[in-house]
Design a protein around this motif. Structure first.
Motif, PDB file in Angstrom:
ATOM      1  N   THR A   1       0.843  -1.195   0.000  1.00  0.00           N
ATOM      2  CA  THR A   1       0.000   0.000   0.000  1.00  0.00           C
ATOM      3  C   THR A   1       0.877   1.242   0.000  1.00  0.00           C
ATOM      4  OG1 THR A   1      -0.136   0.317   2.399  1.00  0.00           O
ATOM      5  CG2 THR A   1      -1.642  -1.277   1.428  1.00  0.00           C
ATOM      6  N   ASN A   2       0.257   2.374  -0.285  1.00  0.00           N
ATOM      7  CA  ASN A   2       1.011   3.625  -0.309  1.00  0.00           C
ATOM      8  C   ASN A   2       0.611   4.568   0.820  1.00  0.00           C
ATOM      9  OD1 ASN A   2       2.885   5.474  -1.482  1.00  0.00           O
ATOM     10  ND2 ASN A   2       1.151   6.637  -2.287  1.00  0.00           N
ATOM     11  N   LYS A   3      -0.687   4.603   1.140  1.00  0.00           N
ATOM     12  CA  LYS A   3      -1.164   5.536   2.153  1.00  0.00           C
ATOM     13  C   LYS A   3      -1.893   4.831   3.292  1.00  0.00           C
ATOM     14  CE  LYS A   3      -1.686   9.379  -1.101  1.00  0.00           C
ATOM     15  NZ  LYS A   3      -2.618  10.383  -1.661  1.00  0.00           N
ATOM     16  N   ARG A   4      -1.650   3.539   3.439  1.00  0.00           N
ATOM     17  CA  ARG A   4      -2.295   2.783   4.517  1.00  0.00           C
ATOM     18  C   ARG A   4      -1.277   2.536   5.624  1.00  0.00           C
ATOM     19  NH1 ARG A   4      -7.331   3.330   4.854  1.00  0.00           N
ATOM     20  NH2 ARG A   4      -6.582   5.319   4.078  1.00  0.00           N
ATOM     21  N   GLY A   5      -1.778   2.313   6.822  1.00  0.00           N
ATOM     22  CA  GLY A   5      -0.919   2.046   7.954  1.00  0.00           C
ATOM     23  C   GLY A   5      -0.661   3.308   8.757  1.00  0.00           C
ATOM     24  N   ASN A   6      -0.610   3.146  10.076  1.00  0.00           N
ATOM     25  CA  ASN A   6      -0.411   4.284  10.967  1.00  0.00           C
ATOM     26  C   ASN A   6       0.621   3.910  12.023  1.00  0.00           C
ATOM     27  OD1 ASN A   6      -1.259   5.584  13.757  1.00  0.00           O
ATOM     28  ND2 ASN A   6      -1.889   7.006  12.140  1.00  0.00           N
ATOM     29  N   ASP A   7       1.533   4.830  12.296  1.00  0.00           N
ATOM     30  CA  ASP A   7       2.669   4.520  13.162  1.00  0.00           C
ATOM     31  C   ASP A   7       2.245   3.980  14.527  1.00  0.00           C
ATOM     32  OD1 ASP A   7       5.410   4.365  13.726  1.00  0.00           O
ATOM     33  OD2 ASP A   7       5.417   6.348  14.658  1.00  0.00           O
ATOM     34  N   ILE A   8       1.406   4.707  15.223  1.00  0.00           N
ATOM     35  CA  ILE A   8       0.981   4.280  16.561  1.00  0.00           C
ATOM     36  C   ILE A   8       0.066   3.065  16.477  1.00  0.00           C
ATOM     37  CG2 ILE A   8      -0.220   4.955  18.668  1.00  0.00           C
ATOM     38  CD1 ILE A   8       2.455   6.343  18.243  1.00  0.00           C
ATOM     39  N   ALA A   9      -0.863   3.080  15.513  1.00  0.00           N
ATOM     40  CA  ALA A   9      -1.803   1.969  15.377  1.00  0.00           C
ATOM     41  C   ALA A   9      -1.072   0.665  15.082  1.00  0.00           C
ATOM     42  CB  ALA A   9      -2.815   2.278  14.273  1.00  0.00           C
ATOM     43  N   ASN A  10      -0.006   0.725  14.296  1.00  0.00           N
ATOM     44  CA  ASN A  10       0.752  -0.493  13.971  1.00  0.00           C
ATOM     45  C   ASN A  10       1.235  -1.210  15.222  1.00  0.00           C
ATOM     46  OD1 ASN A  10       0.498  -0.134  11.229  1.00  0.00           O
ATOM     47  ND2 ASN A  10       2.517   0.786  10.951  1.00  0.00           N
ATOM     48  N   VAL A  11       1.718  -0.446  16.193  1.00  0.00           N
ATOM     49  CA  VAL A  11       2.231  -1.051  17.431  1.00  0.00           C
ATOM     50  C   VAL A  11       1.114  -1.775  18.167  1.00  0.00           C
ATOM     51  CG1 VAL A  11       3.382  -0.611  19.628  1.00  0.00           C
ATOM     52  CG2 VAL A  11       3.983   0.760  17.610  1.00  0.00           C
ATOM     53  N   ALA A  12      -0.017  -1.099  18.311  1.00  0.00           N
ATOM     54  CA  ALA A  12      -1.145  -1.708  19.021  1.00  0.00           C
ATOM     55  C   ALA A  12      -1.630  -2.961  18.307  1.00  0.00           C
ATOM     56  CB  ALA A  12      -2.281  -0.693  19.137  1.00  0.00           C
ATOM     57  N   ILE A  13      -1.677  -2.916  16.982  1.00  0.00           N
ATOM     58  CA  ILE A  13      -2.169  -4.063  16.214  1.00  0.00           C
ATOM     59  C   ILE A  13      -1.193  -5.234  16.317  1.00  0.00           C
ATOM     60  CG2 ILE A  13      -2.762  -4.878  13.900  1.00  0.00           C
ATOM     61  CD1 ILE A  13      -3.545  -1.887  13.332  1.00  0.00           C
ATOM     62  N   MET A  14       0.108  -4.969  16.304  1.00  0.00           N
ATOM     63  CA  MET A  14       1.099  -6.041  16.431  1.00  0.00           C
ATOM     64  C   MET A  14       0.976  -6.740  17.778  1.00  0.00           C
ATOM     65  SD  MET A  14       4.404  -4.201  14.640  1.00  0.00           S
ATOM     66  CE  MET A  14       5.535  -5.609  14.799  1.00  0.00           C
ATOM     67  N   VAL A  15       0.769  -5.966  18.831  1.00  0.00           N
ATOM     68  CA  VAL A  15       0.609  -6.552  20.168  1.00  0.00           C
ATOM     69  C   VAL A  15      -0.665  -7.383  20.237  1.00  0.00           C
ATOM     70  CG1 VAL A  15       0.261  -6.050  22.610  1.00  0.00           C
ATOM     71  CG2 VAL A  15       1.955  -4.756  21.305  1.00  0.00           C
ATOM     72  N   THR A  16      -1.769  -6.842  19.713  1.00  0.00           N
ATOM     73  CA  THR A  16      -3.029  -7.598  19.756  1.00  0.00           C
ATOM     74  C   THR A  16      -2.950  -8.838  18.859  1.00  0.00           C
ATOM     75  OG1 THR A  16      -3.988  -6.242  17.979  1.00  0.00           O
ATOM     76  CG2 THR A  16      -4.407  -5.561  20.254  1.00  0.00           C
ATOM     77  N   SER A  17      -2.125  -8.791  17.833  1.00  0.00           N
ATOM     78  CA  SER A  17      -1.928  -9.971  16.985  1.00  0.00           C
ATOM     79  C   SER A  17      -1.380 -11.137  17.798  1.00  0.00           C
ATOM     80  CB  SER A  17      -0.980  -9.629  15.834  1.00  0.00           C
ATOM     81  OG  SER A  17      -0.574 -10.792  15.147  1.00  0.00           O
ATOM     82  N   VAL A  18      -0.379 -10.849  18.623  1.00  0.00           N
ATOM     83  CA  VAL A  18       0.201 -11.900  19.470  1.00  0.00           C
ATOM     84  C   VAL A  18      -0.848 -12.443  20.433  1.00  0.00           C
ATOM     85  CG1 VAL A  18       1.966 -12.406  21.200  1.00  0.00           C
ATOM     86  CG2 VAL A  18       2.509 -10.888  19.293  1.00  0.00           C
ATOM     87  N   LEU A  19      -1.624 -11.553  21.026  1.00  0.00           N
ATOM     88  CA  LEU A  19      -2.666 -11.986  21.963  1.00  0.00           C
ATOM     89  C   LEU A  19      -3.723 -12.838  21.270  1.00  0.00           C
ATOM     90  CD1 LEU A  19      -3.160  -8.653  23.964  1.00  0.00           C
ATOM     91  CD2 LEU A  19      -1.833 -10.675  24.644  1.00  0.00           C
ATOM     92  N   MET A  20      -4.103 -12.465  20.042  1.00  0.00           N
ATOM     93  CA  MET A  20      -5.094 -13.235  19.302  1.00  0.00           C
ATOM     94  C   MET A  20      -4.565 -14.622  18.958  1.00  0.00           C
ATOM     95  SD  MET A  20      -8.035 -13.632  18.014  1.00  0.00           S
ATOM     96  CE  MET A  20      -8.692 -11.985  18.339  1.00  0.00           C
ATOM     97  N   VAL A  21      -3.292 -14.690  18.556  1.00  0.00           N
ATOM     98  CA  VAL A  21      -2.687 -15.982  18.231  1.00  0.00           C
ATOM     99  C   VAL A  21      -2.658 -16.873  19.460  1.00  0.00           C
ATOM    100  CG1 VAL A  21      -0.527 -17.109  17.590  1.00  0.00           C
ATOM    101  CG2 VAL A  21      -1.337 -15.132  16.287  1.00  0.00           C
ATOM    102  N   LEU A  22      -2.267 -16.316  20.594  1.00  0.00           N
ATOM    103  CA  LEU A  22      -2.245 -17.098  21.838  1.00  0.00           C
ATOM    104  C   LEU A  22      -3.652 -17.571  22.205  1.00  0.00           C
ATOM    105  CD1 LEU A  22       0.259 -14.957  23.955  1.00  0.00           C
ATOM    106  CD2 LEU A  22       0.630 -17.295  23.139  1.00  0.00           C
ATOM    107  N   PHE A  23      -4.618 -16.694  22.035  1.00  0.00           N
ATOM    108  CA  PHE A  23      -6.005 -17.051  22.361  1.00  0.00           C
ATOM    109  C   PHE A  23      -6.486 -18.237  21.532  1.00  0.00           C
ATOM    110  CE2 PHE A  23     -10.545 -16.487  21.248  1.00  0.00           C
ATOM    111  CZ  PHE A  23     -11.102 -16.714  22.499  1.00  0.00           C
ATOM    112  N   LEU A  24      -6.136 -18.269  20.254  1.00  0.00           N
ATOM    113  CA  LEU A  24      -6.654 -19.300  19.360  1.00  0.00           C
ATOM    114  C   LEU A  24      -5.840 -20.588  19.355  1.00  0.00           C
ATOM    115  CD1 LEU A  24      -7.672 -17.107  16.281  1.00  0.00           C
ATOM    116  CD2 LEU A  24      -9.204 -18.177  17.947  1.00  0.00           C
ATOM    117  N   THR A  25      -4.545 -20.528  19.725  1.00  0.00           N
ATOM    118  CA  THR A  25      -3.683 -21.702  19.547  1.00  0.00           C
ATOM    119  C   THR A  25      -3.029 -22.238  20.814  1.00  0.00           C
ATOM    120  OG1 THR A  25      -1.683 -20.388  19.090  1.00  0.00           O
ATOM    121  CG2 THR A  25      -3.119 -20.889  17.216  1.00  0.00           C
ATOM    122  N   ALA A  26      -2.990 -21.473  21.890  1.00  0.00           N
ATOM    123  CA  ALA A  26      -2.295 -21.925  23.102  1.00  0.00           C
ATOM    124  C   ALA A  26      -2.985 -23.148  23.700  1.00  0.00           C
ATOM    125  CB  ALA A  26      -2.234 -20.798  24.128  1.00  0.00           C
ATOM    126  N   ASP A  27      -2.192 -24.008  24.350  1.00  0.00           N
ATOM    127  CA  ASP A  27      -2.748 -25.222  24.947  1.00  0.00           C
ATOM    128  C   ASP A  27      -3.770 -24.896  26.034  1.00  0.00           C
ATOM    129  OD1 ASP A  27      -1.281 -26.892  23.324  1.00  0.00           O
ATOM    130  OD2 ASP A  27       0.410 -26.987  24.695  1.00  0.00           O
TER     131      ASP A  27
END
Length: 509
Positions: free
Chosen positions: A435-461
């Protein structure tokens, strides 16, 4: 037992790699020399170095162990791997070269801003420390079995040897020693197969017969029926076809495209086309070499069916299949040949550990120290600091390896280590280049952190009180959790899908 001839082979190996480091480091006067070899490295040596690093002890020990205890399902990852390498070559390398960055997290800073760069740096350092610690543990397991020394002692020994030549020579030492170690790794696997086929009375034919009887050569676990456990889209089965192919593709894309450890190698070429050539030629190597190491595991299985060994039976019962190849080296191979295979084991560790140390050092200096601690560091001070940071990271990796050394399979633990975080990395880098105009500096950080939490929620034992919520959400699929092989895929889709909603500054030309 280890003979005098074995020790001579090992001393020769240690002497050669240390000499390479010393000679390569004599001309390291700037940080660009130390981290990128002045961007003048030959593409062929870069290609070999990339592949040698991706092999690591996880391949040399873990892949034969996986084949001994299972079959050739691991080869599914090699098929998906090809697609991943093509994507990195076409989507990411051009952008990195155009930006003229030393670390790829600088690219995130130019594209989005400082917080995205910080997040990428932090995710890389954390994940690389864990993943490389697991790799170090894999080789240390082998050495501890062969030399009958404590596991922690073997970890320290390997870490010290690797840090000496890496601290001395920087990326040049890493690339040239990796080229040497690649051929040693390959030779070790070929020699092992030759010895086993010669030792079995029926030779290759008996090996193939035993392997076929016990379904050792099976690659695909696939069924078209949704009710069958091997349904190709079974989200709860890590051996399902879709999981294997997509996991191989996404994992390769993450490691070769968003991990400074391996991307740094490609950036040492003087032109993007040479970096792309180096990367794509590794794809041609991957399938046959993966098949070679799986064959070693199947051959070990056949050998111990013909020549039973109580120690091997005990390893298999305890699911410590990673110990079986080292045990074979120690008890079956002849003096000299045994030393060669032990040197190959060391090469497996060094080829991944040295690059991790250099990449961690470069990322720390460029993305943390130079930005936040002392921006005005001169070039001589930069090289000195980088060498000290190699020592510090070697100590950290050794500590992590000591915590990981008792796992049942270093191979799968290594993959799990970055599956939770690298999906977030893939998503952010894809936003940057697609993309050229998508993505936001602060939002990216929050989304990356929530990505890890979502993965743990769906796959952790186990996720404690959230277990019932997950079971309810996944009940339409007939499962209670998703297999860990989907973790990096889930993280990538989550990060990219939400990240593109936010607008940001356009990509700089």
């Amino acid at each position: 037992m280890i003979s005098t001839l074995d020790w001579l082979v090992l001393l020769a190996y240690a002497g050669v790699v240390t000499t390479f480091g010393f000679l390569a480091g004599k001309k390291e006067s700037t940080s660009e020399d130390y981290f990128l070899g002045g961007r003048k490295m030959p593409w062929l040596s870069v290609m070999v170095s990339i592949y040698a690093t991706s092999l690591s002890a996880l391949t040399f020990i873990g892949v034969p162990g996986a084949a001994f205890g299972g079959d050739f399902v691991y080869l599914q990852l090699a098929i998906g791997d090809l697609a991943g390498r093509i994507l990195v070559s076409t989507l990411l390398l051009t952008a990195y070269y155009k930006s003229q960055v030393t670390t790829i997290y600088e690219f995130l800073g130019k594209r989005f801003g400082p917080r995205s760069r910080d997040a990428g740096t932090g995710f890389f350092i954390l994940t690389r420390i864990v993943a490389s610690g697991v790799r170090l543990a894999g080789c240390a397991i082998a050495l501890s079995v062969v030399f009958e020394i404590p596991l922690n002692g073997a970890i320290v020994l390997i870490a010290v040897v690797a840090l000496v030549y890496t601290a001395l020579g920087g990326i040049k030492a890493v690339i040239w020693t990796d080229a040497l170690q690649f051929f040693l790794l390959l030779g070790g696997a070929i020699v092992t197969l030759s010895v086993i086929w010669s030792a079995i009375p029926g030779g290759f034919n008996e090996f193939f017969q035993i392997g076929s009887e016990f379904e050792k050569f099976r690659i695909f676990h696939v069924s078209a029926s949704p009710s069958h456990p091997e349904f190709f889209l079974n989200f709860n089965n890590p051996n399902a076809l879709a999981a294997g192919l997509l996991f191989g593709c996404f994992t390769t894309f993450a490691v070769l495209g968003t991990d400074q450890d391996l991307v740094q190698r490609m950036l040492t070429c003087d032109h993007v086309k040479k970096g792309q050539k180096a990367l794509l030629w590794t794809a041609a190597l991957n399938f046959p070499i993966t098949l070679l190491f799986l064959s070693v595991g199947a051959a070990l299985f056949a050998y111990y069916k013909v020549v039973p060994d109580a120690a091997v039976d005990a390893f298999a019962t305890a699911q410590h299949n990673d110990y079986i190849f080292p045990h074979f080296i120690k008890t079956v191979l002849t003096p000299g040949l045994r030393g060669l295979l032990i040197a190959a084991l060391l090469a497996a560790a060094m080829s991944s550990l040295d690059s991790a140390l250099n990449a961690l050092s470069s990322t720390f200096y460029i993305d943390i120290y130079k930005r936040y601690i002392r921006p005005e560091t001169d070039e001589k001070g930069a090289v000195t600091l980088s060498r000290y940071s190699v020592i510090i990271f070697a100590a950290i990796l050794a500590f992590v390896a000591m915590q990981c050394g008792k796992t049942e399979s270093v191979l799968w633990l290594g993959f799990k280590a970055f599956g939770y975080t690298y999906g977030a990395m893939i998503g952010v880098f894809l936003i940057a280049v697609l993309t050229n105009k998508r993505g936001n500096d602060i939002a990216n950080v929050a989304i990356m952190v929530t990505s890890v939490l979502m993965v743990l929620f769906l796959t952790a034992d186990s996720i404690g009180p959230l277990q019932e919520i997950r079971s309810t959400l996944l009940s339409p699929l007939g499962i209670e959790k998703i297999s860990w092989k989907w973790s990096i895929i889930i993280g990538s889709i989550w990060t990219f899908g939400i990240g593109v909603i936010f607008s940001g500054k356009p990509l700089k030309s």
